[in-house]
Design a protein around this motif. Structure first.
Motif, mmCIF file in Angstrom:
data_model
loop_
_atom_site.group_PDB
_atom_site.id
_atom_site.type_symbol
_atom_site.label_atom_id
_atom_site.label_comp_id
_atom_site.label_asym_id
_atom_site.label_seq_id
_atom_site.Cartn_x
_atom_site.Cartn_y
_atom_site.Cartn_z
ATOM 1 N N GLU A 92 0.836 -1.209 0.000
ATOM 2 C CA GLU A 92 0.000 0.000 0.000
ATOM 3 C C GLU A 92 0.872 1.262 0.000
ATOM 4 O O GLU A 92 0.601 2.213 -0.746
ATOM 5 C CB GLU A 92 -0.921 -0.017 1.223
ATOM 6 N N SER A 129 2.331 1.528 -3.548
ATOM 7 C CA SER A 129 1.276 1.740 -4.540
ATOM 8 C C SER A 129 0.750 3.175 -4.505
ATOM 9 O O SER A 129 0.520 3.788 -5.553
ATOM 10 C CB SER A 129 0.131 0.755 -4.289
ATOM 11 N N GLU A 130 0.552 3.708 -3.324
ATOM 12 C CA GLU A 130 0.059 5.085 -3.179
ATOM 13 C C GLU A 130 1.001 6.099 -3.815
ATOM 14 O O GLU A 130 0.590 7.198 -4.171
ATOM 15 C CB GLU A 130 -0.144 5.428 -1.707
ATOM 16 N N ARG A 131 2.255 5.737 -3.983
ATOM 17 C CA ARG A 131 3.261 6.641 -4.551
ATOM 18 C C ARG A 131 3.626 6.272 -5.993
ATOM 19 O O ARG A 131 4.613 6.760 -6.521
ATOM 20 C CB ARG A 131 4.489 6.638 -3.651
#
Length: 180
Positions: A113, A116-118
């Motif tokens: 997570e 993925s967020e970046r």
């Protein structure tokens, strides 16, 4: 001038026993194809392998048609898919991530997570559980290769990653892959 190579990714899973790699690699070689990349491991009592095989389109077609017989003979579940050679990315920086923590559910998801967020791609990952020396405490380790977009500020990313690890009681390292 030789025809351009084609590529096939083969995934195989089955009960572990000696000789599986020998049989698979022999079949690939006899089919005039070449293993260009692979990962293999034993998980529990199961053997798992991923192979990227290179060959001319016709030799790969013959190999594909031979896979059902190999699957039956070796007692494996085999999946194959055509692919292409991965284009080098000039806008991604290769970094290594290492994390160690007391084992608990969700560590892989939490790390996935964060990246993925970046918009950071996890390109390779190995995890393992083990007992800590002397205490026997259940431990978990994660080693990843990630591709960091070149436009991200690395010092800020590293600080964010370390803060994130601290908040989850994970011991983490994020560093460039040398020689990549």
């Amino acid at each position: 001038m030789p025809a351009p190579s084609s590529f096939l990714v083969i995934s195989a899973l089955g009960r572990d026993r000696p000789g599986i790699v020998n049989e698979l690699s022999k079949t690939i070689l006899e089919g005039e194809c070449n293993i260009v990349d692979s990962r293999m491991t034993v998980l529990g009592g199961e053997f798992a392998i991923l192979l990227m095989v290179e060959g001319q389109w016709n030799t790969l077609a013959k190999l594909e048609s031979a896979l059902p017989e190999i699957e039956k003979r070796l007692g494996l579940t085999i999946i194959a898919k055509r692919t292409e050679e991965r284009a080098p990315s000039s806008n991604q920086l290769p970094y290594a991530v290492e994390v160690v923590a007391m084992d608990h559910p969700g560590i892989v998801h939490q790390l996935a997570e964060f990246f993925s967020e970046r918009q950071i791609n996890i390109e390779d990952m190995v995890t393992s559980s083990y007992a800590a020396a002397h205490t026997g405490t259940p431990m978990f380790s994660v080693t990843m290769s990630v591709g960091i977009p070149a436009n991200l500020h690395i010092a800020t990313l590293r600080d964010d990653f370390m803060d994130y690890c601290d908040s989850l009681n994970l011991d983490g390292v994020l560093e460039p892959i040398k020689g990549a």
